[in-house]
Design an enzyme around this catalytic site. Structure first.
Site, PDB file in Angstrom:
ATOM      1  N   HIS A  47       6.209  -0.206 -18.478  1.00  0.00           N
ATOM      2  CA  HIS A  47       5.272   1.028 -19.393  1.00  0.00           C
ATOM      3  C   HIS A  47       4.113   0.481 -19.051  1.00  0.00           C
ATOM      4  O   HIS A  47       3.912  -0.763 -18.801  1.00  0.00           O
ATOM      5  CB  HIS A  47       5.947   1.243 -20.396  1.00  0.00           C
ATOM      6  CG  HIS A  47       7.431   2.099 -20.470  1.00  0.00           C
ATOM      7  ND1 HIS A  47       7.670   2.910 -21.870  1.00  0.00           N
ATOM      8  CD2 HIS A  47       8.283   2.144 -19.896  1.00  0.00           C
ATOM      9  CE1 HIS A  47       8.517   3.652 -21.965  1.00  0.00           C
ATOM     10  NE2 HIS A  47       8.998   3.089 -20.324  1.00  0.00           N
ATOM     11  N   GLU A  49       1.971  -0.270 -21.377  1.00  0.00           N
ATOM     12  CA  GLU A  49       2.108  -1.010 -22.805  1.00  0.00           C
ATOM     13  C   GLU A  49       3.033  -2.892 -22.619  1.00  0.00           C
ATOM     14  O   GLU A  49       2.304  -3.794 -22.179  1.00  0.00           O
ATOM     15  CB  GLU A  49       2.666  -1.036 -23.644  1.00  0.00           C
ATOM     16  CG  GLU A  49       2.526   0.142 -24.821  1.00  0.00           C
ATOM     17  CD  GLU A  49       3.386   1.322 -24.017  1.00  0.00           C
ATOM     18  OE1 GLU A  49       3.259   1.845 -22.719  1.00  0.00           O
ATOM     19  OE2 GLU A  49       3.366   2.363 -25.146  1.00  0.00           O
ATOM     20  N   CYS A  77       6.927   3.495 -27.324  1.00  0.00           N
ATOM     21  CA  CYS A  77       8.127   4.363 -27.361  1.00  0.00           C
ATOM     22  C   CYS A  77       8.843   3.183 -28.150  1.00  0.00           C
ATOM     23  O   CYS A  77       8.482   2.112 -28.917  1.00  0.00           O
ATOM     24  CB  CYS A  77       9.065   4.276 -26.403  1.00  0.00           C
ATOM     25  SG  CYS A  77       8.696   3.009 -24.997  1.00  0.00           S
ATOM     26  N   CYS A  80       8.933  -0.099 -26.453  1.00  0.00           N
ATOM     27  CA  CYS A  80       7.252  -1.177 -26.631  1.00  0.00           C
ATOM     28  C   CYS A  80       6.963  -1.186 -27.423  1.00  0.00           C
ATOM     29  O   CYS A  80       5.805  -2.398 -28.101  1.00  0.00           O
ATOM     30  CB  CYS A  80       5.974   0.037 -25.670  1.00  0.00           C
ATOM     31  SG  CYS A  80       6.341   0.830 -23.707  1.00  0.00           S
TER      32      CYS A  80
END
Length: 143
Positions: A47, A49, A77, A80
């Site tokens: 992801h 991040e 999420c 993260c």
């Protein structure tokens, strides 16, 4: 946030969901950037991040990103949010809310849960419409 939005736009070239992130140190210098790379690298943990945090930690040669700010175009999420807390980032700024899987206030609030070990400041909804439009346009194109 505009730089994170520009990073997000580039993610669509690989078929990834357009999310962009950057880590800024206490002096305002960008020390890590990332976009979603799940499809590009066949990595479910890639992801935006996580990629930005990994880049910043590698640059600093330190797993602790104390006094750093993470700017991301979409509410993190749970995975993260956990990585943000573990990296000890001091401030999170995000754009669009994620009503289906967000973990900083919409579905869960992992970061500000009173039981959380690490506390950080959160600023939500920065350039929210522009960030949400990127995602909406991407998913409309998928249908």
């Amino acid at each position: 946030m505009q730089e994170a939005i520009a990073i997000a736009r580039n993610a669509t070239k690989t078929g990834d969901v357009p999310v962009g992130a950057l880590v800024i140190n206490k002096d305002g210098v960008v020390i890590g950037t990332g976009s979603n790379e799940r499809e590009a690298n066949n990595d479910p943990t890639a992801h935006a991040e996580i990629v930005a945090i990994r880049n910043a930690a590698a640059r600093l040669q330190n797993s602790r990103l104390d006094d750093c700010t993470l700017v991301v175009t979409l509410e993190p999420c749970p995975m993260c949010a956990g990585a943000i807390a573990q990296s000890r980032i001091s401030h999170l700024i995000f754009g669009a809310w994620d009503a289906k899987g967000g973990a900083v206030g919409s579905v869960w609030d992992v970061i500000r849960d009173p039981r959380s070990l690490y506390k950080l400041d959160v600023t939500a909804g920065v350039c929210e419409t522009e960030c949400a439009d990127l995602l909406r346009e991407f998913f409309e194109g998928q249908r």
